[in-house]
Design a protein around this motif. Structure first.
Motif, short mmCIF file in Angstrom:
data_model
loop_
_atom_site.label_atom_id
_atom_site.label_comp_id
_atom_site.label_asym_id
_atom_site.label_seq_id
_atom_site.Cartn_x
_atom_site.Cartn_y
_atom_site.Cartn_z
N UNK A 102 -14.82 7.80 13.23
CA UNK A 102 -14.35 6.70 12.25
C UNK A 102 -13.60 5.21 11.34
N UNK A 103 -15.05 4.71 11.04
CA UNK A 103 -14.49 3.23 10.77
C UNK A 103 -13.70 4.10 9.59
N UNK A 104 -12.90 2.36 8.99
CA UNK A 104 -12.25 2.54 8.02
C UNK A 104 -13.17 2.46 6.41
N UNK A 105 -14.23 1.85 6.59
CA UNK A 105 -15.72 2.00 5.25
C UNK A 105 -15.61 4.00 5.89
N UNK A 106 -16.19 4.05 6.64
CA UNK A 106 -16.61 5.54 6.30
C UNK A 106 -15.41 5.98 5.76
N UNK A 107 -14.19 6.37 5.55
CA UNK A 107 -13.29 6.61 5.84
C UNK A 107 -13.30 6.26 3.85
N UNK A 108 -12.95 5.51 3.41
CA UNK A 108 -13.88 5.07 2.09
C UNK A 108 -14.38 5.57 0.80
N UNK A 109 -15.76 6.01 2.21
CA UNK A 109 -16.85 6.10 1.37
C UNK A 109 -16.40 8.31 1.79
N UNK A 110 -15.59 8.49 2.99
CA UNK A 110 -15.56 9.88 2.83
C UNK A 110 -15.04 10.55 1.29
N UNK A 111 -13.47 10.05 0.99
CA UNK A 111 -12.55 9.87 -0.06
C UNK A 111 -12.87 9.75 -1.14
N UNK A 112 -13.27 8.20 -1.53
CA UNK A 112 -12.94 7.50 -2.59
C UNK A 112 -14.82 7.54 -3.56
N UNK A 113 -15.24 7.45 -2.46
CA UNK A 113 -16.81 8.08 -2.79
C UNK A 113 -17.72 9.32 -2.91
N UNK A 114 -17.22 10.51 -2.10
CA UNK A 114 -17.94 11.59 -2.12
C UNK A 114 -16.79 12.67 -2.68
N UNK A 115 -15.38 12.22 -2.49
CA UNK A 115 -14.58 13.05 -3.42
C UNK A 115 -13.31 12.69 -4.08
N UNK A 116 -13.88 12.44 -5.17
CA UNK A 116 -12.91 10.77 -6.31
C UNK A 116 -11.55 12.08 -6.77
N UNK A 117 -11.84 13.16 -6.42
CA UNK A 117 -10.52 13.71 -7.48
C UNK A 117 -9.89 14.43 -6.55
N UNK A 118 -10.11 14.89 -5.27
CA UNK A 118 -9.14 15.35 -4.10
C UNK A 118 -8.57 13.73 -3.60
N UNK A 119 -8.79 12.40 -3.70
CA UNK A 119 -8.18 11.27 -3.88
C UNK A 119 -7.38 11.19 -4.31
N UNK A 120 -7.63 11.29 -5.65
CA UNK A 120 -6.96 10.85 -6.41
C UNK A 120 -5.68 11.74 -6.64
N UNK A 121 -5.67 12.96 -5.87
CA UNK A 121 -4.60 13.99 -5.60
C UNK A 121 -4.03 13.86 -4.60
N UNK A 122 -4.85 13.59 -3.64
CA UNK A 122 -3.78 12.81 -2.29
C UNK A 122 -3.01 11.33 -2.76
#
Length: 141
Positions: free
Chosen positions: A36-56
């Motif tokens: 995973x690059x940083x862009x992939x990681x960002x895509x996973x959390x911020x784009x695909x799962x934004x609610x989970x990222x807010x909690x994290x």
């Protein structure tokens, strides 16, 4: 800044970058390939799962809690196939080896995988009877 303050400032400045580095170091420490690059990681959390990222993110920014378990987030990245590393296809997110998972479910899956792996090796050793064959072939009489 002291070490603790420097770490806090790093988390406050960019919590996503901190989480990425922590996850990548943890995977390399365990010997798991990390594609995973940083862009992939960002895509996973911020784009695909934004609610989970807010909690994290909220849990990462909790510094005043005494209990470490209170600072942990309930969500993690889980590998779908335990034999492969962490990777994602941004063009087709359904074709990936990572998924969002709760900590409890991830721990139980990991435990079951290790137990299954141990059972396979025990059965293989048990039924091959390799040591007795070696002993018989080396015996002169």
């Amino acid at each position: 800044f002291c070490h603790k303050c420097n770490r806090k400032q790093k988390i406050i400045r960019n919590p996503l970058r901190y989480a990425y580095g922590y996850h990548k170091r943890n995977a390399s420490r365990r010997g798991i390939p990390y594609y995973l690059s940083f862009e992939d990681f960002k895509f996973f959390w911020a784009i695909l799962h934004p609610e989970a990222w807010k909690e994290k993110k909220a849990q990462l920014l909790k510094f005043n809690t005494r209990k470490i378990k209170d600072r942990k987030c309930n969500y993690e990245i889980d590998r779908i196939n335990e034999a492969e590393g962490y990777w994602i296809n941004r063009l087709d997110p359904s074709y990936t080896n990572i998924a969002l998972c709760s900590k409890k479910l991830n721990a139980s899956r990991s435990w079951n995988y290790r137990k299954k792996k141990m059972d396979i090796t025990v059965e293989t050793i048990k039924y091959t009877d390799f040591s007795q064959k070696m002993y018989r072939s080396e015996c002169p009489f």
